[in-house]
Scaffold this motif. Sequence first.
Motif, PDB file in Angstrom:
ATOM      1  N   MET A 174       0.806  -1.221   0.000  1.00  0.00           N
ATOM      2  CA  MET A 174       0.000   0.000   0.000  1.00  0.00           C
ATOM      3  C   MET A 174       0.841   1.274   0.000  1.00  0.00           C
ATOM      4  O   MET A 174       0.351   2.335  -0.376  1.00  0.00           O
ATOM      5  CB  MET A 174      -0.923   0.013   1.218  1.00  0.00           C
ATOM      6  CG  MET A 174      -1.998  -1.018   1.163  1.00  0.00           C
ATOM      7  SD  MET A 174      -3.002  -0.895   2.639  1.00  0.00           S
ATOM      8  CE  MET A 174      -3.860  -2.447   2.568  1.00  0.00           C
ATOM      9  N   PHE A 175       2.089   1.178   0.429  1.00  0.00           N
ATOM     10  CA  PHE A 175       2.940   2.356   0.493  1.00  0.00           C
ATOM     11  C   PHE A 175       3.580   2.635  -0.865  1.00  0.00           C
ATOM     12  O   PHE A 175       3.907   1.704  -1.600  1.00  0.00           O
ATOM     13  CB  PHE A 175       4.043   2.172   1.541  1.00  0.00           C
ATOM     14  CG  PHE A 175       3.527   2.121   2.944  1.00  0.00           C
ATOM     15  CD1 PHE A 175       2.844   3.194   3.490  1.00  0.00           C
ATOM     16  CD2 PHE A 175       3.712   0.996   3.717  1.00  0.00           C
ATOM     17  CE1 PHE A 175       2.362   3.148   4.790  1.00  0.00           C
ATOM     18  CE2 PHE A 175       3.233   0.932   5.013  1.00  0.00           C
ATOM     19  CZ  PHE A 175       2.562   2.018   5.544  1.00  0.00           C
ATOM     20  N   PRO A 176       3.785   3.912  -1.189  1.00  0.00           N
ATOM     21  CA  PRO A 176       4.469   4.228  -2.454  1.00  0.00           C
ATOM     22  C   PRO A 176       5.935   3.797  -2.396  1.00  0.00           C
ATOM     23  O   PRO A 176       6.547   3.757  -1.326  1.00  0.00           O
ATOM     24  CB  PRO A 176       4.339   5.747  -2.568  1.00  0.00           C
ATOM     25  CG  PRO A 176       4.016   6.235  -1.208  1.00  0.00           C
ATOM     26  CD  PRO A 176       3.373   5.102  -0.471  1.00  0.00           C
ATOM     27  N   SER A 177       6.469   3.473  -3.559  1.00  0.00           N
ATOM     28  CA  SER A 177       7.847   2.989  -3.618  1.00  0.00           C
ATOM     29  C   SER A 177       8.496   3.466  -4.912  1.00  0.00           C
ATOM     30  O   SER A 177       7.873   3.486  -5.962  1.00  0.00           O
ATOM     31  CB  SER A 177       7.871   1.461  -3.570  1.00  0.00           C
ATOM     32  OG  SER A 177       9.164   0.975  -3.745  1.00  0.00           O
ATOM     33  N   ARG A 178       9.772   3.831  -4.828  1.00  0.00           N
ATOM     34  CA  ARG A 178      10.495   4.297  -6.019  1.00  0.00           C
ATOM     35  C   ARG A 178      10.845   3.156  -6.966  1.00  0.00           C
ATOM     36  O   ARG A 178      10.901   3.340  -8.167  1.00  0.00           O
ATOM     37  CB  ARG A 178      11.777   5.012  -5.608  1.00  0.00           C
ATOM     38  CG  ARG A 178      11.539   6.297  -4.881  1.00  0.00           C
ATOM     39  CD  ARG A 178      12.864   6.960  -4.560  1.00  0.00           C
ATOM     40  NE  ARG A 178      12.687   8.019  -3.593  1.00  0.00           N
ATOM     41  CZ  ARG A 178      12.604   9.286  -3.922  1.00  0.00           C
ATOM     42  NH1 ARG A 178      12.673   9.645  -5.171  1.00  0.00           N
ATOM     43  NH2 ARG A 178      12.442  10.195  -2.986  1.00  0.00           N
ATOM     44  N   ASP A 179      11.097   1.983  -6.422  1.00  0.00           N
ATOM     45  CA  ASP A 179      11.509   0.852  -7.260  1.00  0.00           C
ATOM     46  C   ASP A 179      10.359  -0.110  -7.534  1.00  0.00           C
ATOM     47  O   ASP A 179      10.580  -1.271  -7.856  1.00  0.00           O
ATOM     48  CB  ASP A 179      12.685   0.112  -6.629  1.00  0.00           C
ATOM     49  CG  ASP A 179      12.337  -0.572  -5.311  1.00  0.00           C
ATOM     50  OD1 ASP A 179      11.271  -0.279  -4.755  1.00  0.00           O
ATOM     51  OD2 ASP A 179      13.135  -1.391  -4.857  1.00  0.00           O
ATOM     52  N   LEU A 180       9.126   0.387  -7.422  1.00  0.00           N
ATOM     53  CA  LEU A 180       7.919  -0.410  -7.694  1.00  0.00           C
ATOM     54  C   LEU A 180       7.833  -1.653  -6.809  1.00  0.00           C
ATOM     55  O   LEU A 180       7.388  -2.707  -7.242  1.00  0.00           O
ATOM     56  CB  LEU A 180       7.838  -0.786  -9.167  1.00  0.00           C
ATOM     57  CG  LEU A 180       7.819   0.388 -10.141  1.00  0.00           C
ATOM     58  CD1 LEU A 180       7.878  -0.114 -11.568  1.00  0.00           C
ATOM     59  CD2 LEU A 180       6.608   1.249  -9.925  1.00  0.00           C
ATOM     60  N   HIS A 181       8.322  -1.545  -5.573  1.00  0.00           N
ATOM     61  CA  HIS A 181       8.216  -2.582  -4.549  1.00  0.00           C
ATOM     62  C   HIS A 181       9.086  -3.817  -4.804  1.00  0.00           C
ATOM     63  O   HIS A 181       8.876  -4.840  -4.164  1.00  0.00           O
ATOM     64  CB  HIS A 181       6.760  -3.029  -4.364  1.00  0.00           C
ATOM     65  CG  HIS A 181       5.849  -1.925  -3.963  1.00  0.00           C
ATOM     66  ND1 HIS A 181       5.869  -1.377  -2.713  1.00  0.00           N
ATOM     67  CD2 HIS A 181       4.900  -1.251  -4.646  1.00  0.00           C
ATOM     68  CE1 HIS A 181       4.969  -0.424  -2.638  1.00  0.00           C
ATOM     69  NE2 HIS A 181       4.367  -0.321  -3.804  1.00  0.00           N
TER      70      HIS A 181
END
Length: 80
Positions: free
Chosen positions: A19-26
């Motif tokens: 659910m959290f945003p991520s720079r590396d797409l999780h």
Amino acid sequence: MLPLALCLVWLIAANVIGMFPSRDLHWRAAYVMIAIGVPLLGWATWESGPVVGLVLLAAGASILRWPVVFFWRWLRRQVG
């Protein structure tokens, strides 16, 4: 019973992380969750049987579906 409880915690943690945003797409979180989940899945399967193990495998694959999709694509390229 402990492995099933830990698998439930793993499933909830994987959903919350997603659910959290991520720079590396999780992807980094997915690698960590896979590294934790595989031994946990083996332990739960050992303790509760193969049917429970398959259900937990399906639940984990539905949460971490993109690593599974990319692995399937890579496997098909290697075979064909």
